[in-house]
Design a protein around this motif. Structure first.
Motif, mmCIF file in Angstrom:
data_model
loop_
_atom_site.group_PDB
_atom_site.id
_atom_site.type_symbol
_atom_site.label_atom_id
_atom_site.label_comp_id
_atom_site.label_asym_id
_atom_site.label_seq_id
_atom_site.Cartn_x
_atom_site.Cartn_y
_atom_site.Cartn_z
ATOM 1 N N PHE A 286 0.824 -1.207 0.000
ATOM 2 C CA PHE A 286 0.000 0.000 0.000
ATOM 3 C C PHE A 286 0.861 1.260 0.000
ATOM 4 N N LEU A 287 1.968 1.230 0.737
ATOM 5 C CA LEU A 287 2.828 2.408 0.870
ATOM 6 C C LEU A 287 3.731 2.635 -0.341
ATOM 7 N N ALA A 288 3.932 1.579 -1.142
ATOM 8 C CA ALA A 288 4.887 1.655 -2.258
ATOM 9 C C ALA A 288 4.639 2.841 -3.203
ATOM 10 N N PRO A 289 3.375 3.131 -3.599
ATOM 11 C CA PRO A 289 3.169 4.282 -4.497
ATOM 12 C C PRO A 289 3.589 5.617 -3.878
ATOM 13 N N PHE A 290 3.629 5.683 -2.553
ATOM 14 C CA PHE A 290 4.069 6.897 -1.867
ATOM 15 C C PHE A 290 5.588 6.946 -1.716
ATOM 16 N N ARG A 291 6.265 5.918 -2.259
ATOM 17 C CA ARG A 291 7.722 5.773 -2.106
ATOM 18 C C ARG A 291 8.111 5.787 -0.624
ATOM 19 N N THR A 292 7.305 5.070 0.135
ATOM 20 C CA THR A 292 7.500 4.982 1.579
ATOM 21 C C THR A 292 7.648 3.523 1.979
ATOM 22 N N LYS A 293 8.532 3.254 2.922
ATOM 23 C CA LYS A 293 8.737 1.904 3.436
ATOM 24 C C LYS A 293 8.344 1.850 4.904
ATOM 25 N N CYS A 294 8.330 0.641 5.452
ATOM 26 C CA CYS A 294 7.862 0.472 6.821
ATOM 27 C C CYS A 294 8.562 -0.711 7.478
ATOM 28 N N ILE A 295 8.878 -0.557 8.763
ATOM 29 C CA ILE A 295 9.295 -1.679 9.598
ATOM 30 C C ILE A 295 8.418 -1.640 10.839
ATOM 31 N N TYR A 296 8.241 -2.794 11.496
ATOM 32 C CA TYR A 296 7.333 -2.795 12.633
ATOM 33 C C TYR A 296 7.872 -3.663 13.758
ATOM 34 N N LEU A 297 7.264 -3.476 14.929
ATOM 35 C CA LEU A 297 7.692 -4.151 16.149
ATOM 36 C C LEU A 297 6.467 -4.473 16.983
ATOM 37 N N GLU A 298 6.414 -5.697 17.545
ATOM 38 C CA GLU A 298 5.355 -6.069 18.481
ATOM 39 C C GLU A 298 5.893 -5.899 19.896
ATOM 40 N N LYS A 299 5.133 -5.189 20.742
ATOM 41 C CA LYS A 299 5.583 -4.931 22.110
ATOM 42 C C LYS A 299 4.518 -5.333 23.117
ATOM 43 N N LYS A 300 4.909 -6.110 24.098
ATOM 44 C CA LYS A 300 4.081 -6.434 25.266
ATOM 45 C C LYS A 300 2.726 -7.033 24.905
ATOM 46 N N MET A 301 2.645 -7.748 23.808
ATOM 47 C CA MET A 301 1.437 -8.473 23.422
ATOM 48 C C MET A 301 0.196 -7.589 23.257
#
Length: 518
Positions: A203-218
């Motif tokens: 979804f973000l690709a057309p905006f030339r934007t990338k993403c990384i994510y993290l799960e915290k404390k369930m």
């Protein structure tokens, strides 16, 4: 698996489809297309695992079609068919890693062998890619964790992780943090967050934007969006709406959007601004998307509620059995805190804890059997996802209190003590008639006889009914597993609980939940 046949000769397509036993080959669906252009469109729509493709076709040949398909279906496996012994086509097919090259006319056994081989190769490719993806996601998660910390403490670690991932993060990078608070992890049927992250990246690709994510404390998911171009407010809002549309399918959520920052050393600041915003999110309805701009137009209610003694006022109202006064008091309380981002969660939760205690004290004074103990009050508060839910719980408990004061006749004090003791100890499997009799300073035999003569029920019948009604309440909340509910109402044996519940209600716990949850 799905198999797509692409051939401009209809006779070839129908012949192959009608001649093979597809179920024995593990193929659930067979789709067909009459040339390379339609084959490309059909493959994008159905995403087949295996593609059985003619080499020479009008408009677009099989080689060109497969070259384009490889960009969005990299794991699909091709089997080429051709009536021509063309070495150049064969070389191209090998370059595309086609599993087989079958010359027309072909035998059915040859076709079956090629399909089985294609299945095996597809499974190998998927397994290998999943391993690579998992490693990449784990590395990206470690990088996201580093971005939640001050840059000066971990700049070398960040440099190493970005190098390993092959991504660019520097002083010319823009960062925006999204924090999602959710209870979806309580549901075992929720799809993988890694799979969703890939959808988010697309979804973000057309905006030339990338993403990384993290799960915290369930309960928290942290997404870092980054790009070399400043994101517009429209792009930020679109990303937030995409997250909302996903998480609303599975449960309750609150999403806080941090301020966009410029430069890797400041990435930590967008995270901290989202954390602060998420604190305010507690006072908004569930499924809210919050940005700093969205709070600017909300006026602060000036009040010195903590300088007063609201718990004392509430206790006085309850002792006078003033239902109208209680409604007015609760209404003022709600107006004070709802969407008011000046307050923090914990002081407000502490206040509501005192108000619940006021209800318990009033209940004792009026000799009304209660619904829990001090520990259950704390648990009730923790289970509330937002302030509006917490407040509504207090409103419901208050209404229940006034309803019981109006409808209940003066109960025998000993019966009240027995019921009250059960309400505070029903969750203990070892609770016995002996425990109850000792609590009211009477013999076991006399307590049983006295309770039956006053209520028409035996003590064991009343205890079982009380536990089953509590189980019904818990089953209506999908957050609680049935095995946990069993222990919460005093049954360590889940099977015995299930049999007892069905005998009492006519339904198994799972059937009751299905009928009574939305």
């Amino acid at each position: 698996m799905k198999l797509l046949i692409v051939d401009d000769e209809e006779l070839t397509r129908t012949g192959v489809i009608s001649s093979l036993d597809w179920s024995s080959l593990g193929i659930d669906e067979v789709i067909q297309a009459d040339d390379g252009v339609h084959g490309l469109e059909t493959a994008k729509l159905y995403k087949p695992e295996i593609i059985l493709c003619d080499v020479r076709m009008p408009r677009m040949d099989g080689i060109t079609m497969l070259e384009r398909l490889e960009k969005f279906l990299p794991d699909s496996v091709a089997i080429f068919m051709s009536g021509y012994s063309d070495k150049e086509y064969l070389k191209a097919a090998i370059k595309l890693k086609a599993v087989n090259y079958i010359e027309k006319p072909f035998s059915l056994s040859e076709m079956e062998d090629a399909i089985r081989e294609a299945k095996e190769l597809y499974q190998q490719k998927v397994h290998s890619r999943r391993g690579e993806t998992l490693h990449s996601m784990e590395t990206a998660s470690r990088l996201a964790l580093q971005l939640t910390l001050p840059y000066v403490t971990n700049n070398q670690t960040i440099a190493d992780l970005t190098s390993e991932l092959g991504i660019t993060m520097n002083n010319n990078t823009y960062f925006t943090a999204f924090i999602v608070k959710t209870d979806l992890f309580l549901d075992a049927n929720v799809p993988s967050m890694a799979d969703f992250c890939q959808d988010f990246l697309d979804f973000l690709a057309p905006f030339r934007t990338k993403c990384i994510y993290l799960e915290k404390k369930m309960q928290y998911l942290v997404y870092f969006l980054f790009s070399q171009e400043a994101p517009s407010s429209h792009q930020i809002h679109a990303a937030g709406e995409f997250l909302c549309n996903h998480f609303e399918k599975y449960g309750r959520y609150t999403i806080a959007v941090g301020d966009t920052v410029y430069g890797l050393p400041k990435a930590y600041q967008t995270y901290t601004s989202a954390v602060i915003l998420l604190q305010s999110g507690y006072f908004f309805p569930e499924n809210s998307l919050l940005t700093s701009e969205s709070l600017e137009n909300i006026p602060n209610v000036q009040t010195n509620v903590f300088a007063d003694t609201p718990a004392g006022s509430f206790a006085d109202i309850l002792s006078r059995q003033d239902a109208d006064g209680a409604n007015k008091f609760l209404g003022t309380l709600y107006q004070t805190f709802f969407k008011n981002h000046r307050f923090l969660q914990n002081p407000v939760k502490d206040l509501y804890y005192k108000l619940f205690l006021c209800l318990e004290d009033a209940r004792h004074q009026q000799k009304i059997a209660g619904s829990g103990n001090v520990e259950s009050i704390a648990e009730t508060i923790d289970d509330c996802f937002t302030f509006p839910e917490l407040h509504q719980t207090l409103v419901d408990k208050t209404s229940e209190f006034f309803r019981k004061t109006e409808t209940s006749s003066q109960e025998n004090p000993t019966i009240f003590l027995i019921k009250d003791y059960i309400s505070q100890n029903y969750m203990h499997e070892t609770l016995s008639v002996k425990d109850i009799s000792e609590h009211v300073f009477l013999s076991t035999s006399y307590v049983c006889t006295f309770f039956k003569s006053e209520t028409g029920q035996t003590l064991n019948q009343y205890l079982t009914e009380y536990r089953m009604e509590k189980a019904k309440q818990l089953l209506k909340d999908a957050r609680f597993k049935i095995s946990d509910i069993s222990s919460r109402v005093g049954y360590s044996d889940g099977n015995y609980f299930g049999k007892s519940f069905k005998k009492y209600s006519g339904f198994s716990p799972s059937e009751y939940r299905e009928r009574n949850t939305q």
